[in-house]
Design an enzyme around this catalytic site. Structure first.
Site, mmCIF file in Angstrom:
data_model
loop_
_atom_site.group_PDB
_atom_site.id
_atom_site.type_symbol
_atom_site.label_atom_id
_atom_site.label_comp_id
_atom_site.label_asym_id
_atom_site.label_seq_id
_atom_site.Cartn_x
_atom_site.Cartn_y
_atom_site.Cartn_z
ATOM 1 N N GLU A 185 0.839 -1.213 0.000
ATOM 2 C CA GLU A 185 0.000 0.000 0.000
ATOM 3 C C GLU A 185 0.870 1.257 0.000
ATOM 4 O O GLU A 185 0.604 2.208 -0.733
ATOM 5 C CB GLU A 185 -0.934 0.029 1.220
ATOM 6 C CG GLU A 185 -2.081 -0.934 1.163
ATOM 7 C CD GLU A 185 -3.245 -0.497 0.275
ATOM 8 O OE1 GLU A 185 -3.209 0.604 -0.335
ATOM 9 O OE2 GLU A 185 -4.196 -1.275 0.178
ATOM 10 N N GLY A 212 -15.269 1.767 -1.388
ATOM 11 C CA GLY A 212 -16.507 1.252 -1.946
ATOM 12 C C GLY A 212 -16.421 0.763 -3.380
ATOM 13 O O GLY A 212 -17.438 0.494 -4.006
#
Length: 164
Positions: free
Chosen positions: A44, A106
């Protein structure tokens, strides 16, 4: 571009918030069900650094160091996290560590990292780290800020002279 972070257009992170406690708590809760792991967290960080370099039309270089105590450092030559002075002259940094990445949240089609897991954003790293120290270098200065589980644990400390 506005100098007060609350006046910025939110394209990647919610500029009106310094800390999104709900998001950080959710990351920790989700990790308890399916641990993310150190490899994913390092990936990440590297993805974030790569994204910053790519925004300049460049490829960056990063060095990952695993320390004897199990902590990890990542140093890169990217442009650094957006940092500027507000109307009072106080240095403020875009809260990438403490708020969710609006580009990744999302999304069922979030880009996969080399470990096969979807990218979640740099705040995932901060939320799952007992402690994290983010040093940021920009053209006009360098600053360090500490975090505990994604929440700032110190003010921005000017490191401009020390890092020259």
């Amino acid at each position: 571009m506005a100098s007060d972070p609350r006046d910025r257009v939110s394209t990647t992170h919610d500029g009106a918030r310094d800390v999104d406690h709900g998001h950080l708590d959710q990351v920790r809760q989700d990790a308890g069900a399916a641990p993310v792991g150190l490899e994913h967290l390092v990936l990440e960080v590297l993805a974030y650094a790569d994204e910053e370099a790519e925004s300049r039309g460049a490829r960056g270089t990063a060095v990952v160091t695993v320390h004897d105590d199990g902590s990890v450092s990542v140093a890169d030559d990217g442009r650094g996290t957006d940092t500027r002075r507000d109307a009072t002259g106080r240095v403020v940094r875009k809260q990438v560590m403490a708020t969710q990445d609006l580009q990744l949240t999302g999304r069922d089609d979030a880009p996969a990292l080399p470990d096969g897991r979807p990218r979640c954003g740099i705040s995932t790293v901060a939320a799952l780290s007992t402690w994290l120290e983010h040093t940021n270098r920009r053209r006009d200065g360098a600053w360090t800020q500490g975090y505990e589980h994604g929440v700032p644990s110190s003010d921005l400390v000017d490191r401009t002279e020390a890092l020259r």
